[in-house]
Design a protein around this motif. Structure first.
Motif: not given
Length: 282
Positions: A25-28, A51-64, A88-92
């Motif tokens: 439920k709370e992934p590392t 990692f940005v939690d977007q709800g519904n068990r979905r995450f946005l990953a951005i890496a450099a 990506l959605r505009a609300e980010l």
């Protein structure tokens, strides 16, 4: 040193949307990194991901790439994307995508963070030290007061009773009361002081002043017109002497030294308590 913020174009980052429904439920970060690894062309160890939690068990990953971040100058205080991919959605909010975190936190921010943690801890430690010092001082003051009171009491009793205070088995307070009783006795008329007790009253007084807890075994108790004869077994001669002293004080009777005989069973004693008017007022 002047601090600057750096904005990189979105193309300089790796972007991916992760489905974490198979994870706890709370992934590392490590577990999310395993999901991200399949979307990037190089090992995850070479990347610094967010990692940005977007709800519904979905995450946005951005890496450099770590090597690119390391190449930034020490004057850089912030690193964020300047734009976002079209998918990506505009609300980010791009402001929340700060990459100078963790091991890449600027030295000034790292020092400020340490100070923010150290300041409350230091204050708590100072309060604990002050409380401990105050408690120690109070305890020392109480112990000094108790010592002073004990010394004053000892001096007063020694002045009233003399050096013999340390030779009697009775507590000093009982010795003082016995001395006051003798003083009052000198002020009573012979008729009052020599009035005899009945045998029953005498026995009641004797039992009333008998030690409640002692290493004594009474084998015989004989009441006669002249007093009481007590025979028994004790743990030591000192116990018998203490018994004689206590009865002499309580019964106001002149008790001669008890007869003591050491045997294999213990110390056998024979104690004579004369019948007097003592103890009638107690």
């Amino acid at each position: 040193m002047k601090r600057t913020a750096v904005l990189w174009p979105s193309k300089k980052f790796y972007w991916a949307q992760l489905d974490a429904s198979a994870l706890p439920k709370e992934p590392t970060r490590e577990q999310l990194g395993y999901l991200l690894e399949r979307f990037v062309p190089e090992p995850i160890e070479n990347l610094h991901p967010l990692f940005v939690d977007q709800g519904n068990r979905r995450f946005l990953a951005i890496a450099a790439r770590r090597i690119d971040i390391t190449g930034l100058g020490r004057e850089v205080s912030s690193l964020r994307p300047s734009d976002k991919p079209e998918f990506l959605r505009a609300e980010l909010e791009l402001e929340q995508l700060e990459f100078l975190t963790g091991a890449f936190l600027p030295a000034g921010a790292r020092k400020a963070a340490k100070l923010a943690i150290a300041a409350p801890l230091g204050a708590a430690l100072l309060v604990a030290v002050c409380l401990t010092t105050n408690l120690v001082r109070k305890r020392t003051a109480v112990e000094q007061l108790q010592s002073s009171l004990a010394a004053a009491t000892e001096a007063a009793l020694t002045a009233a009773l003399g050096p013999s205070i340390h030779q009697s088995p009775l507590p000093p307070e009982l010795q003082l009361e016995a001395a006051l009783r003798d003083l009052r006795r000198t002020r009573t008329s012979p008729a009052q002081s020599e009035r005899p007790l009945s045998k029953s009253h005498f026995l009641g007084s004797l039992l009333g002043f008998w030690p409640r807890q002692s290493q004594l075994l009474v084998e015989s108790l004989l009441i006669t017109d002249s007093g009481a004869n007590v025979q028994g077994l004790a743990g030591s001669a000192a116990t018998v002497q203490a018994l004689a002293a206590q009865l002499e004080w309580g019964m106001e009777a002149a008790i001669t030294s008890p007869s003591i005989r050491t045997t294999a069973e213990g110390v056998r004693f024979d104690l004579q308590v004369p019948l007097t008017s003592g103890g009638a007022s107690r």
